[in-house]
Structures are given as C-alpha cells and as structure tokens.
Write a protein that holds these residues in place. Structure first.
Motif, PDB file in Angstrom:
ATOM      1  N   ASP A  73      42.874 -40.816  35.517  1.00 46.80           N
ATOM      2  CA  ASP A  73      43.141 -39.914  36.632  1.00 46.80           C
ATOM      3  C   ASP A  73      44.579 -40.104  37.076  1.00 46.80           C
ATOM      4  OD1 ASP A  73      42.090 -37.982  38.656  1.00 46.80           O
ATOM      5  OD2 ASP A  73      42.743 -39.552  40.029  1.00 46.80           O
ATOM      6  N   MET A  74      45.181 -39.032  37.586  1.00 46.96           N
ATOM      7  CA  MET A  74      46.575 -39.075  37.998  1.00 46.96           C
ATOM      8  C   MET A  74      46.781 -39.757  39.345  1.00 46.96           C
ATOM      9  SD  MET A  74      48.514 -37.787  35.651  1.00 46.96           S
ATOM     10  CE  MET A  74      50.024 -37.351  36.516  1.00 46.96           C
ATOM     11  N   ASN A  75      45.824 -39.657  40.254  1.00 42.82           N
ATOM     12  CA  ASN A  75      46.035 -40.055  41.646  1.00 42.82           C
ATOM     13  C   ASN A  75      45.234 -41.260  42.083  1.00 42.82           C
ATOM     14  OD1 ASN A  75      46.514 -37.100  41.317  1.00 42.82           O
ATOM     15  ND2 ASN A  75      47.280 -37.291  43.399  1.00 42.82           N
ATOM     16  N   THR A  76      44.319 -41.748  41.278  1.00 42.08           N
ATOM     17  CA  THR A  76      43.473 -42.866  41.679  1.00 42.08           C
ATOM     18  C   THR A  76      43.736 -44.070  40.792  1.00 42.08           C
ATOM     19  OG1 THR A  76      41.683 -42.042  40.273  1.00 42.08           O
ATOM     20  CG2 THR A  76      41.668 -41.365  42.572  1.00 42.08           C
ATOM     21  N   ASP A  77      43.663 -45.266  41.380  1.00 41.98           N
ATOM     22  CA  ASP A  77      43.982 -46.473  40.621  1.00 41.98           C
ATOM     23  C   ASP A  77      42.733 -47.090  40.003  1.00 41.98           C
ATOM     24  OD1 ASP A  77      42.864 -47.340  42.986  1.00 41.98           O
ATOM     25  OD2 ASP A  77      44.362 -48.909  43.356  1.00 41.98           O
ATOM     26  N   HIS A  78      41.958 -46.255  39.307  1.00 36.29           N
ATOM     27  CA  HIS A  78      40.848 -46.767  38.520  1.00 36.29           C
ATOM     28  C   HIS A  78      40.617 -45.857  37.316  1.00 36.29           C
ATOM     29  CE1 HIS A  78      38.476 -44.153  41.483  1.00 36.29           C
ATOM     30  NE2 HIS A  78      38.288 -43.559  40.318  1.00 36.29           N
ATOM     31  N   LEU A  79      39.961 -46.420  36.317  1.00 42.13           N
ATOM     32  CA  LEU A  79      39.411 -45.636  35.222  1.00 42.13           C
ATOM     33  C   LEU A  79      37.953 -45.332  35.563  1.00 42.13           C
ATOM     34  CD1 LEU A  79      40.830 -47.621  32.168  1.00 42.13           C
ATOM     35  CD2 LEU A  79      41.838 -45.638  33.318  1.00 42.13           C
ATOM     36  N   LEU A  80      37.360 -44.426  34.799  1.00 39.08           N
ATOM     37  CA  LEU A  80      35.978 -44.023  35.044  1.00 39.08           C
ATOM     38  C   LEU A  80      35.180 -44.066  33.750  1.00 39.08           C
ATOM     39  CD1 LEU A  80      36.999 -41.013  37.222  1.00 39.08           C
ATOM     40  CD2 LEU A  80      35.663 -42.926  38.076  1.00 39.08           C
ATOM     41  N   ARG A  81      33.927 -44.450  33.878  1.00 34.95           N
ATOM     42  CA  ARG A  81      32.988 -44.362  32.768  1.00 34.95           C
ATOM     43  C   ARG A  81      32.132 -43.114  32.960  1.00 34.95           C
ATOM     44  NH1 ARG A  81      29.253 -49.350  33.274  1.00 34.95           N
ATOM     45  NH2 ARG A  81      28.447 -48.579  31.283  1.00 34.95           N
ATOM     46  N   PHE A  82      31.864 -42.418  31.854  1.00 37.37           N
ATOM     47  CA  PHE A  82      30.863 -41.347  31.886  1.00 37.37           C
ATOM     48  C   PHE A  82      29.787 -41.697  30.887  1.00 37.37           C
ATOM     49  CE2 PHE A  82      29.010 -37.426  30.164  1.00 37.37           C
ATOM     50  CZ  PHE A  82      28.458 -36.907  31.329  1.00 37.37           C
ATOM     51  N   ILE A  83      28.546 -41.802  31.389  1.00 36.67           N
ATOM     52  CA  ILE A  83      27.387 -42.102  30.545  1.00 36.67           C
ATOM     53  C   ILE A  83      26.596 -40.814  30.362  1.00 36.67           C
ATOM     54  CG2 ILE A  83      25.306 -43.488  30.286  1.00 36.67           C
ATOM     55  CD1 ILE A  83      26.535 -45.531  32.195  1.00 36.67           C
ATOM     56  N   PRO A  84      26.615 -40.223  29.162  1.00 34.83           N
ATOM     57  CA  PRO A  84      25.903 -38.955  28.967  1.00 34.83           C
ATOM     58  C   PRO A  84      24.398 -39.141  28.918  1.00 34.83           C
ATOM     59  CG  PRO A  84      26.866 -39.703  26.900  1.00 34.83           C
ATOM     60  CD  PRO A  84      27.312 -40.670  27.950  1.00 34.83           C
ATOM     61  N   ASP A  85      23.689 -38.089  29.304  1.00 36.17           N
ATOM     62  CA  ASP A  85      22.234 -38.073  29.291  1.00 36.17           C
ATOM     63  C   ASP A  85      21.802 -36.684  28.853  1.00 36.17           C
ATOM     64  OD1 ASP A  85      19.592 -38.878  29.676  1.00 36.17           O
ATOM     65  OD2 ASP A  85      19.593 -38.395  31.816  1.00 36.17           O
ATOM     66  N   ASP A  86      21.170 -36.585  27.698  1.00 35.34           N
ATOM     67  CA  ASP A  86      20.718 -35.285  27.192  1.00 35.34           C
ATOM     68  C   ASP A  86      19.334 -34.987  27.759  1.00 35.34           C
ATOM     69  OD1 ASP A  86      19.261 -33.443  25.200  1.00 35.34           O
ATOM     70  OD2 ASP A  86      21.336 -33.319  24.521  1.00 35.34           O
ATOM     71  N   PRO A 120      32.875 -45.763  38.549  1.00 29.58           N
ATOM     72  CA  PRO A 120      34.204 -46.371  38.556  1.00 29.58           C
ATOM     73  C   PRO A 120      34.254 -47.602  37.657  1.00 29.58           C
ATOM     74  CG  PRO A 120      33.514 -45.829  40.782  1.00 29.58           C
ATOM     75  CD  PRO A 120      32.314 -45.649  39.909  1.00 29.58           C
ATOM     76  N   PHE A 121      35.386 -47.761  36.999  1.00 27.63           N
ATOM     77  CA  PHE A 121      35.560 -48.865  36.047  1.00 27.63           C
ATOM     78  C   PHE A 121      36.778 -49.675  36.480  1.00 27.63           C
ATOM     79  CE2 PHE A 121      36.601 -50.099  31.446  1.00 27.63           C
ATOM     80  CZ  PHE A 121      35.679 -51.119  31.409  1.00 27.63           C
ATOM     81  N   ILE A 122      37.573 -50.163  35.563  1.00 28.30           N
ATOM     82  CA  ILE A 122      38.716 -51.024  35.865  1.00 28.30           C
ATOM     83  C   ILE A 122      39.563 -50.417  36.972  1.00 28.30           C
ATOM     84  CG2 ILE A 122      40.806 -52.086  34.922  1.00 28.30           C
ATOM     85  CD1 ILE A 122      39.452 -51.985  32.175  1.00 28.30           C
ATOM     86  N   ALA A 123      39.885 -51.222  37.989  1.00 28.81           N
ATOM     87  CA  ALA A 123      40.541 -50.693  39.178  1.00 28.81           C
ATOM     88  C   ALA A 123      41.556 -51.689  39.723  1.00 28.81           C
ATOM     89  CB  ALA A 123      39.504 -50.376  40.245  1.00 28.81           C
ATOM     90  N   GLY A 124      42.462 -51.166  40.537  1.00 28.31           N
ATOM     91  CA  GLY A 124      43.355 -52.035  41.274  1.00 28.31           C
ATOM     92  C   GLY A 124      44.820 -51.731  41.082  1.00 28.31           C
ATOM     93  N   GLU A 125      45.655 -52.467  41.798  1.00 31.60           N
ATOM     94  CA  GLU A 125      47.089 -52.238  41.768  1.00 31.60           C
ATOM     95  C   GLU A 125      47.692 -52.508  40.399  1.00 31.60           C
ATOM     96  OE1 GLU A 125      48.949 -54.467  44.841  1.00 31.60           O
ATOM     97  OE2 GLU A 125      48.021 -53.322  46.473  1.00 31.60           O
ATOM     98  N   ASP A 126      47.142 -53.464  39.663  1.00 27.84           N
ATOM     99  CA  ASP A 126      47.685 -53.752  38.331  1.00 27.84           C
ATOM    100  C   ASP A 126      47.518 -52.559  37.394  1.00 27.84           C
ATOM    101  OD1 ASP A 126      48.452 -56.264  39.104  1.00 27.84           O
ATOM    102  OD2 ASP A 126      46.721 -57.288  38.233  1.00 27.84           O
ATOM    103  N   LEU A 127      46.429 -51.825  37.573  1.00 28.42           N
ATOM    104  CA  LEU A 127      46.235 -50.601  36.785  1.00 28.42           C
ATOM    105  C   LEU A 127      47.129 -49.492  37.319  1.00 28.42           C
ATOM    106  CD1 LEU A 127      44.598 -49.015  34.600  1.00 28.42           C
ATOM    107  CD2 LEU A 127      43.076 -48.342  36.476  1.00 28.42           C
TER     108      LEU A 127
END
Length: 510
Positions: free
Chosen positions: A333-346, A357-364
């Motif tokens: 994401d451009m504006n948030t300091d985290h990555l995201l996981r998407f778990i699909p479900d059929d 939400p996944f890895i987060a913080g100022e270092d990211l």
C-alpha cells in the motif's frame, strides 16, 4: 515535469487519500520474525522504483522513475545500468536471461541484451495501441504474466483536475465533453472554478483507458476487462488467476481487490465508452444502469483503516520459507506502513476471502509499490511517491525463522466462520467482537461505512479439526464486509497472534 508534479500534489495519482494509517494502534513486534533491511542506494540512481524483478541468477532488476533499468547484485553489492531512455516505467518482468518486458507510460516494451555485454541494445514495441490524451493521470501499470507468456497491463482513467492535450493518440470518444473545451485547462484557477464542474471526476476519452488489456508474447492484444479507475497492482497467481487492486474514488466506495476474468466489469463506468455497443455517456450513467454488471470484489480495504492506495499483490505459492501458507497473496500500500495478507476462500465458485494486516511498523514504512520474491524466499520491495504520497528506496525482508503464531485459514461455513491457526491453542479467544457493514455504490468520491452493526456470535472449538475455532452467527448476509476482532490471543507457547483483526468480504453464502 514540474507541472506534472504540481498536479499530482493536488489530485489523486496512484493514491486516493493523504491519510497515513498504521496496522495497529500498538504495533506488534514483527521484528521478532522478520528482518527489514533498507538497501544502501547509490546517490546517482533515482530512488523511486516503479518495478522490481528478482532475476533467475539472484540479482534484482529495478525499473526506476527517471527512465532506467538498473540491476543490483546483492552478493557483490554492485549496481549497473542495463537500459536507459524509458518513460515512467511502472512495472518489469524478466522474460529470459537477457530480456525484460517493461510497462512504460506509452507502450509495453521488450528490452534485450543481444550481445551479452550487460547493456540493452534492442528496444522493441510489444504493444502501444491504446489511447493517450496527455492527461497526467493516465498511468500505465503492469505487466503481469501468465504461464503461457501472455502479458496483462492496466490503463488508468484521466482526472478532471486537468483536461486533454491538443494532439492525442487514438480516437477521441464522442461520449466525452467536446475536445475543444477539454483543452482549455491550462488556466488552472479558471478551469477548477469553471468548466471542470461539467466533467466527470474521472474520464476515458481515449481508447481503453480504464481497461485491463491482454497481450500475447508476439504482441497481439485483446481488451480483457473494463471498469477500473486506478488499478495499480496486477498479478497472476500460481493457478493463472489474474488479480488487480483498484483505488478508492468516484464509483469506488473503498479500495477493492478483484479476481479478474475476461469480460468482467470492475465497477467504474468511464471505460464503458470503449465497450462495443454501449451507447450511454459516462456523465448520464446511474448506478442502477450498471450495478448488475459489476464484479464483486474478493476483498475490500476499509479506507483509513486497512489501506488507502493498495498496490501490487504477490502470491506466496512456493515461498513457505517466508513463513506463510501457499496460495495466499501479499499486498502493498502507498499510504500505510504495513503489508497485507489475503487468504482466498472459494464459495460455490465465488472467490472471496480475508484480509489481515501483516508486517508493520516504521522500519517498513509507506510507499510499498512493487514486490517480488527471490529464489531464496527473501522479499524485495521497491518504493515510489511520484511527487505525491509514498516513499523511496529498496527494502529486503528476510524471515528470522523464529516461530510465530498466525491465522492459517479462514473459511465461511453455513452459520459462521471457521478459523485455523498454525500453532496449538490452549483456550478460546475471550474478547471476540464482530461487526458488519456495506458501502454505497454511487458516482460520488468514496463512501462511508453503511449500516455498520454489531453481530452476535458464539465462539467454540471445532471437533476433529486441529487448532481450529468456529465463530457462529445467527445470520450472515451477502455484499457485506465482516470484521472479526479476536482481541489479545496467544498460542500454547504464549506467542501473541500476529494479525488479530480479520476482514472477510462475503459475496456468496454456503
């Protein structure tokens, strides 16, 4: 270029909000599980990165904003320039040992080193048969590539913060405002206070703006899917499914993640100008005219909470060494300091699922635009801001191999949700809270949460299923986003759950 940057500062380019948000109020210690290294970047190389490709030999190819392809060798800590003279490249893939395919603003280009000296000497247009009006918002993203070597690119619509140039590429749509009037935007204050009010917030006056295009390896193109506003992230997963993110704006209530099939309509009507037989002008379209055509998003990113301007998805398949189950997507994401996981479900052939939400913080940090795994399952992230929102530079993320406690799978069942974990659990979470809401589908810019309500639930273990709980609800509804907050929750070793707020988009029921 200075004028373009000024326009980006007041409008919506890749992003759709100035708000910067964090994954959690009390950011958890992701540094226990992942090492984030900011790569030392040479001062003479533009640090804005539009494309990242982990090469077959372990090097990292970067398409950078100033128009070069540079190659970083992590083993020897060296940098070299492979290609020059590109126009705003916003994506790159390695096609073969000495060949890359790059998405420039005006074209999809195959770039090769034919004599093996480490420098590109062949630049060939693979596809450029799409329109350009000169509007600053007409970005071009991609490519993503499937198992047969087909490429997918996405074309932004234009913004009414500006108009069109005198000379455009491609036909000018007769469903748009007159070209003679749209050219009178150079007096910015007069434009904003005057004629701009007669122009739709975003528009598609040149061919296939707002579309995803499929391009064969030999350059044959097919208009693949319409209905996108700013689809900054394209990805083909291990099952040859095409995914895209889009950015909140007019007709886009909150940013979506969409699994795209040929003929799908993503929801933004501007690109319908180029759909054969479609006769209604964008400015005259009402939600009821197109609502039934719209593809339901597989996931929704609540604006200001989860993501403001989602970027590229990346499949985790084949990268269990990174610590995540196969078949998920990672999203920047451009504006948030985290990555995201998407778990699909059929569910009955319907693709939907859960964002966590996944890895987060100022270092990211923010501005996480392009992602790729190398052959050792390290994650490389290129950052960009385009003079607007985001960041600069290159990150390398490596797993520490310290065991962590995460959600493994979220499945919709007849009367609720089953949630599996990757570690043993001793007891049930004690403070589970569930809400659901929907959004308006309208031409206005974004939407607040609509019909937000608490959901009465019961929590129990599932017999015969390891490390699985069930959150039961008396009723479930379609076309709603369910937020499942599991509160503070630990495994038997006392490890905290990393990512304890789950957002499941329900399109279909069991």
């Amino acid at each position: 270029m200075k004028n373009i940057i000024k326009m980006l500062a007041v409008s919506c380019s890749i992003c759709c909000s100035f708000l910067s948000v964090s994954a959690y109020a009390d950011q958890q210690a992701w540094s226990d599980y992942y090492q984030i290294e900011r790569v030392d970047y040479p001062t003479e190389i533009d640090p804005q990165i539009g494309g990242v490709a982990a090469m077959q030999d372990g090097r990292i190819a970067l398409a950078i904003h100033s128009g070069e392809i540079v190659i970083f060798d992590p083993k020897n800590n060296t940098w070299s320039t492979f290609a020059v003279g590109l126009h705003e490249p916003l994506g790159i893939v390695q096609e073969s040992e000495n060949t890359f395919v790059v998405m420039q603003k005006p074209e999809l280009t195959r770039i090769s080193d034919t004599n093996g000296d480490g420098k590109a000497d062949s630049y060939r247009v693979l596809y450029d048969d799409f329109g350009m009006t000169g509007n600053y918002h007409e970005f071009a993203f991609g490519p993503a590539v499937d198992s047969k070597g087909n490429y997918y690119i996405s074309l932004n619509v234009a913004s009414n913060f500006a108009g069109v140039f005198e000379h455009i590429r491609g036909d000018y749509s007769d469903k748009c405002n007159p070209k003679s009037e749209m050219q009178k935007y150079h007096d910015k204050q007069k434009w904003i206070k005057g004629y701009r009010k007669q122009v739709t917030r975003m528009f598609s006056c040149a061919p296939y703006r707002g579309w995803i295009i499929k391009v064969t390896p030999d350059g044959q193109a097919t208009p693949y899917s319409a209905g996108y506003r700013s689809p900054a992230g394209l990805h083909v997963d291990a099952n040859d499914k095409l995914w895209t993110t889009d950015n909140q704006g007019d007709w886009i209530a909150t940013s979506p993640l969409i699994q795209v099939n040929q003929g799908d309509f993503g929801g933004h009507p501007a690109g319908l100008n180029w759909l054969a037989g479609y006769k209604k002008a964008h400015k005259d379209i009402k939600p009821d005219d197109i609502k039934a055509k719209r593809k339901s998003p597989a996931g929704l990113f609540p604006q200001g909470e989860l993501a403001n301007s989602p970027t590229q998805p990346l499949t985790t398949s084949g990268h269990q060494a990174f610590g995540l189950p196969e078949g998920e997507l990672l999203i920047g994401d451009m504006n948030t300091d985290h990555l995201l996981r998407f778990i699909p479900d059929d569910v009955g052939g319907n693709t939907q699922g859960t964002l966590i939400p996944f890895i987060a913080g100022e270092d990211l940090g923010i501005g996480n635009f392009r992602l790729d795994f190398d052959k050792n399952s390290n994650l490389w992230i290129g950052k960009i801001h385009l003079g607007w929102a985001g960041d600069e530079g290159l990150l390398k993320i490596t797993r520490t191999n310290k065991p962590m406690f995460i959600v493994d799978q979220v499945s919709l069942v007849k009367d609720g949700f089953e949630i599996s974990f990757n570690q043993p659990i001793a007891s049930l979470p004690s403070n589970v809270a569930v809400t659901s809401h929907t959004y308006h589908y309208h031409k206005a810019y974004g939407s607040p949460k609509v019909d937000l309500k608490a959901v009465d639930v019961e929590v129990q273990k599932v017999k015969g299923k390891r490390n699985t709980i069930k959150i039961s609800a008396k009723t479930l509804e379609t076309d709603r986003l369910y937020t499942l907050d599991l509160g503070k929750f630990s495994d038997t070793a006392g490890r905290p759950l990393m990512g304890n707020v789950l957002r499941y988009t329900v399109n279909a029921l069991k």
